[in-house]
Design a protein around this motif. Structure first.
Motif, PDB file in Angstrom:
ATOM      1  N   TYR A 159       6.874   3.784 -28.723  1.00  0.00           N
ATOM      2  CA  TYR A 159       6.446   2.855 -27.357  1.00  0.00           C
ATOM      3  C   TYR A 159       6.902   3.911 -26.188  1.00  0.00           C
ATOM      4  O   TYR A 159       8.165   3.699 -25.544  1.00  0.00           O
ATOM      5  CB  TYR A 159       7.237   1.472 -27.564  1.00  0.00           C
ATOM      6  CG  TYR A 159       7.099   0.718 -28.643  1.00  0.00           C
ATOM      7  CD1 TYR A 159       5.928  -0.174 -28.887  1.00  0.00           C
ATOM      8  CD2 TYR A 159       7.696   1.035 -29.995  1.00  0.00           C
ATOM      9  CE1 TYR A 159       5.768  -0.846 -30.174  1.00  0.00           C
ATOM     10  CE2 TYR A 159       7.367   0.277 -31.377  1.00  0.00           C
ATOM     11  CZ  TYR A 159       6.493  -0.500 -31.407  1.00  0.00           C
ATOM     12  OH  TYR A 159       6.497  -1.250 -32.368  1.00  0.00           O
ATOM     13  N   ASP A 161       6.288   4.141 -22.938  1.00  0.00           N
ATOM     14  CA  ASP A 161       6.793   3.408 -21.886  1.00  0.00           C
ATOM     15  C   ASP A 161       8.094   2.856 -21.883  1.00  0.00           C
ATOM     16  O   ASP A 161       8.666   3.070 -20.725  1.00  0.00           O
ATOM     17  CB  ASP A 161       5.649   2.458 -21.191  1.00  0.00           C
ATOM     18  CG  ASP A 161       4.484   2.939 -20.776  1.00  0.00           C
ATOM     19  OD1 ASP A 161       4.160   3.982 -20.528  1.00  0.00           O
ATOM     20  OD2 ASP A 161       3.488   2.141 -20.516  1.00  0.00           O
ATOM     21  N   ASP A 162       8.493   2.617 -22.977  1.00  0.00           N
ATOM     22  CA  ASP A 162       9.811   2.087 -23.088  1.00  0.00           C
ATOM     23  C   ASP A 162      10.928   3.027 -23.499  1.00  0.00           C
ATOM     24  O   ASP A 162      12.088   2.398 -23.819  1.00  0.00           O
ATOM     25  CB  ASP A 162       9.815   0.767 -23.985  1.00  0.00           C
ATOM     26  CG  ASP A 162       9.037  -0.487 -23.541  1.00  0.00           C
ATOM     27  OD1 ASP A 162       8.975  -0.683 -22.288  1.00  0.00           O
ATOM     28  OD2 ASP A 162       8.054  -0.931 -23.990  1.00  0.00           O
ATOM     29  N   THR A 306      16.565   3.632 -29.275  1.00  0.00           N
ATOM     30  CA  THR A 306      16.295   4.384 -27.747  1.00  0.00           C
ATOM     31  C   THR A 306      17.126   5.145 -27.247  1.00  0.00           C
ATOM     32  O   THR A 306      18.373   4.977 -27.703  1.00  0.00           O
ATOM     33  CB  THR A 306      15.852   3.105 -26.730  1.00  0.00           C
ATOM     34  OG1 THR A 306      15.367   3.657 -25.725  1.00  0.00           O
ATOM     35  CG2 THR A 306      17.404   2.598 -26.378  1.00  0.00           C
ATOM     36  N   ARG A 317      17.989  -1.884 -20.973  1.00  0.00           N
ATOM     37  CA  ARG A 317      16.763  -2.340 -20.259  1.00  0.00           C
ATOM     38  C   ARG A 317      15.399  -1.872 -21.028  1.00  0.00           C
ATOM     39  O   ARG A 317      14.454  -2.364 -21.095  1.00  0.00           O
ATOM     40  CB  ARG A 317      16.713  -1.738 -18.833  1.00  0.00           C
ATOM     41  CG  ARG A 317      17.649  -2.510 -18.112  1.00  0.00           C
ATOM     42  CD  ARG A 317      17.636  -2.100 -16.300  1.00  0.00           C
ATOM     43  NE  ARG A 317      18.006  -0.862 -16.271  1.00  0.00           N
ATOM     44  CZ  ARG A 317      19.392  -0.567 -15.965  1.00  0.00           C
ATOM     45  NH1 ARG A 317      20.110  -1.432 -15.941  1.00  0.00           N
ATOM     46  NH2 ARG A 317      19.504   0.727 -15.873  1.00  0.00           N
ATOM     47  N   ASN A 318      15.687  -0.513 -21.653  1.00  0.00           N
ATOM     48  CA  ASN A 318      14.376  -0.250 -22.519  1.00  0.00           C
ATOM     49  C   ASN A 318      14.395  -1.132 -23.609  1.00  0.00           C
ATOM     50  O   ASN A 318      13.170  -1.571 -23.890  1.00  0.00           O
ATOM     51  CB  ASN A 318      14.802   1.317 -23.151  1.00  0.00           C
ATOM     52  CG  ASN A 318      14.784   2.243 -22.309  1.00  0.00           C
ATOM     53  OD1 ASN A 318      14.168   2.309 -21.124  1.00  0.00           O
ATOM     54  ND2 ASN A 318      15.229   3.438 -22.570  1.00  0.00           N
ATOM     55  N   ARG A 321      12.867  -4.355 -22.460  1.00  0.00           N
ATOM     56  CA  ARG A 321      11.344  -4.582 -22.085  1.00  0.00           C
ATOM     57  C   ARG A 321      10.612  -4.662 -23.385  1.00  0.00           C
ATOM     58  O   ARG A 321       9.522  -5.182 -23.627  1.00  0.00           O
ATOM     59  CB  ARG A 321      11.155  -3.412 -21.210  1.00  0.00           C
ATOM     60  CG  ARG A 321      11.724  -3.600 -19.843  1.00  0.00           C
ATOM     61  CD  ARG A 321      11.109  -2.725 -18.870  1.00  0.00           C
ATOM     62  NE  ARG A 321      11.527  -1.087 -19.307  1.00  0.00           N
ATOM     63  CZ  ARG A 321      12.342  -0.670 -18.559  1.00  0.00           C
ATOM     64  NH1 ARG A 321      13.034  -1.306 -17.583  1.00  0.00           N
ATOM     65  NH2 ARG A 321      12.584   0.482 -18.972  1.00  0.00           N
ATOM     66  N   TRP A 322      11.221  -3.550 -24.438  1.00  0.00           N
ATOM     67  CA  TRP A 322      10.417  -3.673 -25.657  1.00  0.00           C
ATOM     68  C   TRP A 322      10.105  -4.897 -26.342  1.00  0.00           C
ATOM     69  O   TRP A 322       9.185  -5.253 -26.864  1.00  0.00           O
ATOM     70  CB  TRP A 322      11.019  -2.347 -26.450  1.00  0.00           C
ATOM     71  CG  TRP A 322      10.481  -2.341 -27.971  1.00  0.00           C
ATOM     72  CD1 TRP A 322       9.283  -1.799 -28.395  1.00  0.00           C
ATOM     73  CD2 TRP A 322      11.100  -3.091 -28.976  1.00  0.00           C
ATOM     74  NE1 TRP A 322       9.229  -2.101 -29.771  1.00  0.00           N
ATOM     75  CE2 TRP A 322      10.126  -2.836 -30.147  1.00  0.00           C
ATOM     76  CE3 TRP A 322      12.286  -3.940 -29.239  1.00  0.00           C
ATOM     77  CZ2 TRP A 322      10.735  -3.612 -31.420  1.00  0.00           C
ATOM     78  CZ3 TRP A 322      12.410  -4.524 -30.488  1.00  0.00           C
ATOM     79  CH2 TRP A 322      11.465  -4.437 -31.437  1.00  0.00           C
ATOM     80  N   ASP A 325       7.907  -7.265 -24.967  1.00  0.00           N
ATOM     81  CA  ASP A 325       6.441  -6.894 -24.655  1.00  0.00           C
ATOM     82  C   ASP A 325       5.806  -7.033 -26.357  1.00  0.00           C
ATOM     83  O   ASP A 325       4.834  -7.236 -26.311  1.00  0.00           O
ATOM     84  CB  ASP A 325       6.339  -5.462 -24.298  1.00  0.00           C
ATOM     85  CG  ASP A 325       6.692  -5.493 -22.679  1.00  0.00           C
ATOM     86  OD1 ASP A 325       6.461  -6.719 -22.076  1.00  0.00           O
ATOM     87  OD2 ASP A 325       6.698  -4.223 -22.110  1.00  0.00           O
ATOM     88  N   ASP A 638      14.913  -6.979 -15.125  1.00  0.00           N
ATOM     89  CA  ASP A 638      15.578  -5.984 -15.476  1.00  0.00           C
ATOM     90  C   ASP A 638      17.075  -6.587 -15.231  1.00  0.00           C
ATOM     91  O   ASP A 638      17.404  -6.748 -14.029  1.00  0.00           O
ATOM     92  CB  ASP A 638      15.339  -4.691 -14.659  1.00  0.00           C
ATOM     93  CG  ASP A 638      14.239  -3.953 -15.378  1.00  0.00           C
ATOM     94  OD1 ASP A 638      13.654  -4.194 -16.510  1.00  0.00           O
ATOM     95  OD2 ASP A 638      13.497  -3.175 -14.515  1.00  0.00           O
TER      96      ASP A 638
END
Length: 743
Positions: A159, A161-162, A306, A317-318, A321-322, A325, A638
């Motif tokens: 992923y 972007d994340d 991550t 935060r990664n 968000r993952w 999403d 965030d």
């Protein structure tokens, strides 16, 4: 030329052509082999990369893990620059280390072949990368034993972007008989640094997510669970590893990892003789040897991770968000506020009491009334936790008009109706246990040993799966307006034995697969219904289960002071939208403190509304409306941790909208020492330095005034370099600030 000479000439020509063809073919093969031997496979996200190299012996090794290089062709130079000692086996840095051949360290996979041989060698066959939607791609690498018909395919889903990767393996054999799998990891990472620091978590009921950090030294550190069901009870499958020094919130190299599996897990962290870290994560092979038939595949759960070189905050935060999403149900949607009856009635209720509570739900302003444990069982009424579990029919004495009556009453009060179930469990004192003793996990020749007066149903059995699915399906069939499900799971597996399984060592794995099969059926038929994942608190909090739920219950400990710490640690791995936080009567703090703490996630209530005084009721009603005004920022924004409760008199956490125009800052006093409080301004994070902001206090208790000067306007630069003082002290123990962009 005579015919004989002609034949000889043609024969020579054919031989020469054949030789030339074989030479070209051989040269091409040698060239391809040489190119293959130096091949580097890169797994890259937006900022990070993993590099794998195919060696001359066709073994795939991990040669790099860290920040992405600008020029991918330079990864191949890395191995020649390292001088950390010798590896006699040559495979310590294997991408998936097999046992039984030349490996001297902890393996990722261990097997016994159909002929009884216990060795395994895995060599490169091929790789490919497939691009998917939303900047997601999956790389697969096929490895095969050169002697046996046995393959392992490694999968890396990126992923980008994340900066998140999911890694798993698929094991397949086509030998002439069954192969036994003794170990079957999802991931095998090889990490390099001067030192390694592990931040792990431990706990028990009402003491979830207690952090503990220590340096990893030579040898193996194992994080594992053998509990079978609520496997996170003592230790979750989530952890952090810092490199070179302990990472802070905003500085340092750190990996956050978690296994997407709701059963027994095992994570080995081995500092090898060359001072590298070998991280092997997957299902726990304890009592779980798995027999694989010819042509059968064995898929492991995903190991999620991550990596960040900007501290733990960025890494978390990664993941958050993952999760919003890609993983949790309706991660970008809204959530419902709940009034639960458990702590106000426990098992002692009837239709009259519940009808009054439904009116209180409307009066309070919450969206859902949730009926908890105790609504079922007739031959063995569910009046305590020692009977009735498994008999999912309304108790006629308590609910003579049935659940349908309560659903309609909820509609009449303009609220939704939700219900508690614990479908995986059974009391010995139940009709289900009398009718289907073979559905219960327990040893036939041993004394039955119970956890919370209950046994676990055997979800490896398809008939039990149908029964469990039917519990929820029947509720919705009869009451299609049901608005919420709380799915509980309170027992661990004692005396593990299945009357269904032919091989008992399959039980622990097949149980979880059976659970996921049921949940997949539920989601296929009821894709949008909100469902809470509960397990006596945080006993089953992982992304394998959360794939099917909208939220989870972090802990039965709802003391708000304790919850500040518990919620703070959970937030490293799970977004606020998934965390069910209820206002209850636990603790000695005033209702404002309790409510403010619960707002740092998904707000709910478990109180007797009728016992609130006028000011308390007014505050709660206003708090719900205030919360609904800013909850979108908490759920989808965030998160920035400003002050840790472990190291300061107060905890401070900020949530920031995606466009940086609005943020909510939660502040809680966690010390009762003399003069404890916020003596200095607290620098904020994440704001746009060029934007201008106002700061105001929200969620004030009736009759109180704010200590914040709301007429001032600050630049984002000022608020991040100097900060704001929320004026937290013994008289203002919880303060919520709203920071808004001036437009």
């Amino acid at each position: 030329m005579n015919p004989e000479s002609n034949i000889i000439a043609k024969s020579r020509w054919l031989n020469q052509a054949k030789f030339l063809f074989l030479f070209v073919l051989s040269s091409a093969a040698m060239l391809a082999s040489a190119q293959e031997a130096h091949k580097v496979i890169t797994i890259e996200t937006r900022h990070n990369a993993m590099a794998l190299q195919v060696g001359a012996n066709k073994r795939v090794s991990m040669i790099y893990f860290g920040h992405k290089l600008a020029h991918s062709d330079e990864y191949a130079n890395i191995p020649s620059l390292r001088r950390q000692g010798t590896d006699p086996s040559g495979i310590a840095n294997s991408a998936y280390t097999p046992a039984g051949s030349r490996n001297l360290l902890e393996p990722a996979i261990e097997v016994t072949h159909a002929n009884g041989n216990t060795s395994l060698d895995l060599q490169y066959v091929s790789d490919q990368t497939q691009n998917e939607a939303n900047n997601v791609s999956t790389t697969s690498i096929v490895l095969k034993d050169p002697v046996y018909a046995f393959t392992v395919t490694l999968y890396y889903r990126v992923y980008a972007d994340d900066d998140v990767v999911e890694q798993w393996s698929v094991i397949k054999q086509t030998e002439k008989g069954n192969v036994t799998l003794h170990k079957f990891a999802s991931a095998n990472l090889y990490l390099t640094a001067n030192s390694y620091w592990l931040n792990q978590f431990h706990g028990d009921w009402a003491r979830e997510m207690q952090p503990q950090e220590s340096e990893l030294t030579a040898g193996i550190k194992t994080l594992d669970s053998k509990l079978g069901t609520r496997t996170d009870l003592f230790q979750p499958p989530s952890f952090m590893v810092s490199f070179d020094k302990p990472a802070t919130e905003d500085e340092g190299k750190v990996l956050l990892g978690s296994l997407e599996w709701s059963g027994n897990f095992k994570i080995d962290l081995e500092v090898d003789p060359t001072k590298n870290l070998r991280l092997i994560a997957g299902m726990n092979p304890y009592a779980s040897e798995y027999s694989l038939k010819p042509g059968e595949e064995f898929k492991t759960p995903a190991f999620l991770y991550t990596y960040s070189e900007e501290g733990k905050g960025n890494a978390s935060r990664n993941l958050q968000r993952w999760a919003r999403d890609f993983q949790i149900v309706d991660g970008k949607g809204a959530r419902l506020t709940i009034l639960n009856n458990w702590e106000s009635t426990f098992f002692d209720f009837n239709e009259t009491k519940l009808a009054a509570l439904l009116k209180d739900t409307k009066k309070l302003g919450t969206d859902v009334f949730l009926l908890d444990d105790g609504w079922f069982g007739n031959k063995y009424p569910r009046n305590s936790d020692n009977a009735g579990l498994g008999d999912w029919k309304e108790n006629k004495a308590k609910l003579p008009s049935g659940i349908g009556y309560l659903v309609k009453e909820a509609q009449n009060n303009d609220v939704k109706f939700g219900i508690w179930i614990e479908p995986e469990m059974v009391n010995p004192k139940s009709e289900l246990n009398e009718k289907h003793p073979d559905w219960v996990i327990k040893q036939p020749n041993r004394e039955d040993y119970l956890y919370r007066n209950q046994n676990v149903l055997d979800l490896s059995n398809p008939k039990v799966q149908d029964f469990v699915f039917g519990i929820l399906d029947n509720l919705f069939t009869k009451n299609p307006q049901l608005g919420f499900i709380k799915w509980d799971c309170n027992a661990v597996i004692y005396n593990a034995y299945s009357a269904y399984e032919k091989k008992q060592s399959h039980l622990y794995i097949d149980y979880v697969r059976g659970l996921y099969s049921v949940l997949a059926r539920v989601r296929a038929k009821y894709p949008k219904v909100p469902m809470m994942l509960c397990s006596g608190g945080g006993g089953r909090v992982d992304y394998g289960a959360l794939k099917y739920f909208t939220e989870f219950w972090p802990s039965d400990n709802t003391d708000p002071l304790e919850r500040v710490f518990i919620q703070y640690e959970y937030s490293y791995f799970y977004p606020a939208i998934t965390s069910d936080n209820h206002v209850t009567d636990w603790g000695k703090q005033p209702i404002k403190f309790r409510t403010d703490v619960a707002m740092m996630g998904k707000l709910g209530f478990d109180i007797m509304v009728s016992k609130l005084n006028a000011d308390e009721l007014q505050f709660c009603q206003q708090a719900i409306q205030t919360y609904k005004g800013f909850s979108d920022v908490v759920w989808h924004g965030d998160q920035y941790r400003l002050l840790s409760p472990w190291q300061n008199d107060l905890a401070s956490v900020l949530y920031l909208s995606e466009d940086h125009s609005k943020s909510i800052m939660f502040n809680y006093l966690v010390s009762n020492r003399y003069d404890a409080g916020s003596h200095l301004p607290i620098p904020l994070k994440g704001l746009n330095p060029d934007k201008r902001y106002t700061v105001k206090e929200v969620n004030l208790y009736p009759g109180t005034k704010s200590a914040i000067n709301e007429t001032l306007i600050f630049t984002g630069d000022f608020l991040m370099k100097v900060g704001i003082n929320p004026v937290v002290n013994a008289h203002r123990a919880s303060v919520i600030l709203e920071i808004d962009e001036v437009k």
